[in-house]
Design a protein around this motif. Structure first.
Motif, PDB file in Angstrom:
ATOM      1  N   VAL A 197      17.165  -1.542  -0.732  1.00 24.17           N
ATOM      2  CA  VAL A 197      16.977  -2.668  -1.510  1.00 24.17           C
ATOM      3  C   VAL A 197      16.051  -3.729  -0.618  1.00 24.17           C
ATOM      4  O   VAL A 197      15.105  -4.113  -1.134  1.00 24.17           O
ATOM      5  CB  VAL A 197      18.149  -3.171  -2.038  1.00 24.17           C
ATOM      6  N   ALA A 198      16.349  -3.767   0.552  1.00 24.39           N
ATOM      7  CA  ALA A 198      15.560  -4.665   1.412  1.00 24.39           C
ATOM      8  C   ALA A 198      14.075  -4.341   1.533  1.00 24.39           C
ATOM      9  O   ALA A 198      13.070  -5.033   1.380  1.00 24.39           O
ATOM     10  CB  ALA A 198      16.278  -4.716   2.954  1.00 24.39           C
ATOM     11  N   LEU A 199      13.928  -2.890   1.659  1.00 21.01           N
ATOM     12  CA  LEU A 199      12.690  -2.466   1.618  1.00 21.01           C
ATOM     13  C   LEU A 199      11.780  -2.599   0.229  1.00 21.01           C
ATOM     14  O   LEU A 199      10.635  -3.150   0.273  1.00 21.01           O
ATOM     15  CB  LEU A 199      12.391  -0.749   2.214  1.00 21.01           C
ATOM     16  N   GLN A 200      12.517  -2.089  -0.723  1.00 17.57           N
ATOM     17  CA  GLN A 200      11.918  -2.359  -1.920  1.00 17.57           C
ATOM     18  C   GLN A 200      11.542  -4.087  -2.210  1.00 17.57           C
ATOM     19  O   GLN A 200      10.329  -4.016  -2.962  1.00 17.57           O
ATOM     20  CB  GLN A 200      12.929  -1.937  -3.222  1.00 17.57           C
ATOM     21  N   ASP A 201      12.516  -4.702  -1.944  1.00 18.10           N
ATOM     22  CA  ASP A 201      12.414  -6.241  -1.942  1.00 18.10           C
ATOM     23  C   ASP A 201      10.759  -6.651  -1.396  1.00 18.10           C
ATOM     24  O   ASP A 201      10.478  -7.897  -1.705  1.00 18.10           O
ATOM     25  CB  ASP A 201      13.560  -6.962  -1.704  1.00 18.10           C
ATOM     26  N   GLN A 202      10.696  -6.057  -0.318  1.00 19.75           N
ATOM     27  CA  GLN A 202       9.357  -6.663   0.601  1.00 19.75           C
ATOM     28  C   GLN A 202       7.890  -6.000  -0.373  1.00 19.75           C
ATOM     29  O   GLN A 202       7.027  -6.553   0.075  1.00 19.75           O
ATOM     30  CB  GLN A 202       9.582  -5.992   1.947  1.00 19.75           C
ATOM     31  N   ARG A 242       0.970  -1.268  -0.173  1.00 21.90           N
ATOM     32  CA  ARG A 242       0.122   0.150   0.056  1.00 21.90           C
ATOM     33  C   ARG A 242       0.894   1.243   0.113  1.00 21.90           C
ATOM     34  O   ARG A 242       0.280   2.404   0.238  1.00 21.90           O
ATOM     35  CB  ARG A 242      -0.899   0.124   1.225  1.00 21.90           C
ATOM     36  N   ILE A 243       2.047   1.076   0.051  1.00 22.23           N
ATOM     37  CA  ILE A 243       3.129   2.236  -0.241  1.00 22.23           C
ATOM     38  C   ILE A 243       3.470   2.473  -1.555  1.00 22.23           C
ATOM     39  O   ILE A 243       3.522   1.774  -2.460  1.00 22.23           O
ATOM     40  CB  ILE A 243       4.437   2.008   0.660  1.00 22.23           C
ATOM     41  N   ASP A 244       2.955   3.931  -1.790  1.00 26.63           N
ATOM     42  CA  ASP A 244       3.292   4.344  -3.557  1.00 26.63           C
ATOM     43  C   ASP A 244       4.528   4.733  -3.613  1.00 26.63           C
ATOM     44  O   ASP A 244       5.248   4.880  -4.848  1.00 26.63           O
ATOM     45  CB  ASP A 244       2.210   5.458  -3.844  1.00 26.63           C
ATOM     46  N   VAL A 245       5.327   5.357  -2.453  1.00 25.15           N
ATOM     47  CA  VAL A 245       6.476   6.108  -2.853  1.00 25.15           C
ATOM     48  C   VAL A 245       7.314   5.685  -1.602  1.00 25.15           C
ATOM     49  O   VAL A 245       7.017   5.905  -0.366  1.00 25.15           O
ATOM     50  CB  VAL A 245       6.561   7.660  -3.057  1.00 25.15           C
ATOM     51  N   LEU A 246       8.750   5.007  -1.944  1.00 26.09           N
ATOM     52  CA  LEU A 246       9.597   4.847  -0.934  1.00 26.09           C
ATOM     53  C   LEU A 246      10.751   6.049  -0.829  1.00 26.09           C
ATOM     54  O   LEU A 246      11.333   6.076  -1.968  1.00 26.09           O
ATOM     55  CB  LEU A 246      10.542   3.521  -1.222  1.00 26.09           C
ATOM     56  N   ALA A 247      10.766   6.830   0.029  1.00 26.18           N
ATOM     57  CA  ALA A 247      11.873   8.151   0.307  1.00 26.18           C
ATOM     58  C   ALA A 247      12.716   7.891   1.197  1.00 26.18           C
ATOM     59  O   ALA A 247      12.489   7.445   2.195  1.00 26.18           O
ATOM     60  CB  ALA A 247      11.133   9.066   0.465  1.00 26.18           C
ATOM     61  N   LEU A 248      13.925   7.470   0.993  1.00 25.64           N
ATOM     62  CA  LEU A 248      14.984   7.276   1.764  1.00 25.64           C
ATOM     63  C   LEU A 248      16.277   7.976   1.497  1.00 25.64           C
ATOM     64  O   LEU A 248      16.689   7.808   0.768  1.00 25.64           O
ATOM     65  CB  LEU A 248      15.292   5.652   1.932  1.00 25.64           C
ATOM     66  N   PRO A 279       5.160  -5.885  -2.747  1.00 21.79           N
ATOM     67  CA  PRO A 279       4.926  -7.158  -3.936  1.00 21.79           C
ATOM     68  C   PRO A 279       4.502  -6.555  -4.985  1.00 21.79           C
ATOM     69  O   PRO A 279       4.755  -7.545  -6.005  1.00 21.79           O
ATOM     70  CB  PRO A 279       3.357  -7.290  -3.074  1.00 21.79           C
ATOM     71  N   HIS A 280       4.652  -5.370  -5.350  1.00 21.44           N
ATOM     72  CA  HIS A 280       4.658  -4.848  -6.653  1.00 21.44           C
ATOM     73  C   HIS A 280       5.442  -3.898  -6.843  1.00 21.44           C
ATOM     74  O   HIS A 280       5.268  -2.806  -7.110  1.00 21.44           O
ATOM     75  CB  HIS A 280       3.275  -4.092  -7.043  1.00 21.44           C
ATOM     76  N   LYS A 281       6.976  -4.299  -6.877  1.00 25.65           N
ATOM     77  CA  LYS A 281       8.027  -3.327  -6.954  1.00 25.65           C
ATOM     78  C   LYS A 281       7.949  -2.319  -7.948  1.00 25.65           C
ATOM     79  O   LYS A 281       8.593  -1.282  -7.768  1.00 25.65           O
ATOM     80  CB  LYS A 281       9.212  -4.472  -7.085  1.00 25.65           C
TER      81      LYS A 281
END
Ligand code: G3H
Length: 479
Positions: A232-237, A218-224, A239-241
């Motif tokens: 990478v660990a977070l992106q990999d989790q 349910r996350i649309d944007v990963l800002a880190l 389900p729709h990378k």
């Protein structure tokens, strides 16, 4: 909102005397580390507030969103003393730099508000091409998960959070382990100034709170801002990378290249600043120094003299430049890099280099460093400086081209005819070439980004608003 969580103690890197008369890390307070269901509750709040783009916040009038942000920044300013003190104690940043971080953040928010108003004026316009009229708009992306680093726990976390919020996204943010307490007073300000669910905090270990949130998809944007391993660990989790937007600022190994005709005093001064401000714990720090062989001896003499003269101490003391590292583990890593380089033939060339008591470690200047040593390749993010002599300029240029990173370079020299072609080559390898000055992120209106493993997307007052939004338009054949 009061999270139940598990109260977890937060210690300062600064050692003081406890009740029993023993010296050790100072207990600063406790944070309610959230359980997985609590983290998911915070996610629910962000998703409900966004409500698939129909929520109060993403549909709110621009002027009203601006008003919330203006109220917030005024509220934040009343907390300056408290936040600055926590900054200094939590991460060991000296007092002037802690104040600077706070004031820079306030400035960043004001500039973002102004740029946002301008962006709205520019975006909300009609265009006509090929018989099609268009009303262009800029819209939010959805629910944003922000993770900030420990070295700028306020400024960099907010460099993600503030533009994400003002563009109409709803947010979850996880503060760094060091620099978490200072978020408490600011959370109060967020809660006072923004509608429910727009800003949600995740207290706890990334693995335990950010991981489960990513897994929901349910996350649309990963800002880190931090390291690529966590990104990478977070992106990999997710389900729709492929659906996930990335705004990342990651590792760098910015080099200084000192040419033979350099103004040596200036180069030494800038290299000291670049390598050792906040103990070298900056992604923009100079992390490798190439010096032409004709001047390397003199450079080393002046540089090491300057380094040894830097005052080491607790962050509130006058004139202190070097401070304890946030936890002993970081000093252990620095020690490993030093030991590896020494075993492979380098020497510590400054008198105080490597003097250590737990997380109090004096910067070690290593010379001559070669490609076999770990410190040549790895991002040290701490007080160890590798110096390499070079004969031909092709040597450092090849290294920059082959590096996994591509953020910035500092180039030192006097002759513009020599510098110009080098600049032309370097701008295609990194994103910022600094002439006769050390690397830095600011002023915050300039694009902050990197090539290769150093970044995805661009931050700055101007760019971040665009990174956290998308251009949409309404098209019609009729005007
Ligand atoms: O850690 C990386 C920071 O973005 C560095 O910022 O150049 O303003 O110290 P700075």
């Amino acid at each position: 909102r009061k999270w139940k969580g598990t109260m977890t103690e937060v210690y300062s890197s600064i050692h003081t005397e406890n009740d029993k008369g023993e010296y050790g890390p100072t207990l600063l307070g406790s944070i309610p580390y959230m359980s997985e269901p609590e983290a998911l509750e915070a996610l629910d709040a962000a998703c409900e507030a966004y409500d698939k783009g129909q929520g109060l916040w993403p549909t709110m009038k621009i002027a009203d969103r601006v008003a919330c942000m203006e109220k917030f920044v005024e509220e934040m300013k009343t907390k300056r003393e408290e936040v600055v003190k926590l900054l200094m104690w939590e991460i060991g940043k000296n007092l002037p730099d802690s104040r600077k971080e706070f004031d820079r953040t306030v400035e960043y928010i004001y500039d973002t508000i102004e740029d946002y108003k301008q962006l709205d004026r520019d975006s909300a316009k009609f265009e006509k091409h090929g018989g099609v009229y268009a009303h262009i708009r800029r819209g939010p992306l959805g629910v944003v998960l922000c993770l900030g680093p420990y070295n700028y726990p306020l400024n960099e976390t907010f460099a993600l959070l503030i533009p994400a919020i003002i563009m109409g996204n709803t947010t979850l943010f996880k503060p760094a382990k060091h620099g978490v307490l200072l978020m408490s007073p600011l959370m109060e300000a967020f809660q006072k100034c923004f509608p429910k669910g727009v800003v949600n905090i995740l207290y706890g270990r990334g693995r335990l709170v950010a991981g489960p949130v990513m897994k929901t998809g349910r996350i649309d944007v990963l800002a880190l801002i931090g390291n690529s391993k966590s990104a990478v660990a977070l992106q990999d989790q997710h389900p729709h990378k492929n659906r996930l937007r990335l705004v990342l600022s990651l590792e760098a190994k910015n080099p200084a290249i000192v040419l033979p005709d350099t103004d040596l005093d200036l180069a030494v001064e800038e290299c000291i600043l670049g390598t050792l401000s906040y103990n070298g714990q900056r992604c923009t720090a100079l992390k490798i120094v190439y010096v032409h062989e004709d001047i390397v001896e003199e450079f080393n003499r002046r540089y090491t003299q300057g380094v040894d003269a830097l005052k080491f101490g607790n962050p509130w003391e006058d004139g202190v430049k070097l401070t304890p590292l946030p936890e002993p583990g970081i000093s252990d890593y620095i020690q490993e890099l030093i030991d590896d380089a020494l075993a492979k033939g380098a020497k510590i060339i400054n008198e105080k280099g490597g003097e250590r008591s737990e997380n109090y470690i004096f910067p070690a200047v290593l010379y001559p460093v070669n490609k076999e040593m770990r410190v040549f390749e790895e991002e040290q993010f701490g007080p160890v400086v590798p110096i390499l002599p070079f004969k031909s300029i092709e040597e450092p240029l090849d290294d920059v081209a082959d590096s996994n990173y591509g953020q910035q370079v500092s180039l030192f020299g006097r002759d513009i005819k020599t510098l110009a072609p080098l600049i032309d080559r370097l701008v295609n390898l990194v994103c910022r070439v600094n002439i006769n000055s050390s690397c830095q992120r600011g002023p915050d209106v300039y694009p902050f980004t990197g090539r290769k493993d150093s970044a995805a997307s661009t931050l700055s007052v101007h760019d971040a608003l665009r990174s956290f939004s998308i251009r949409t338009f309404v098209a019609s054949k009729d005007n």
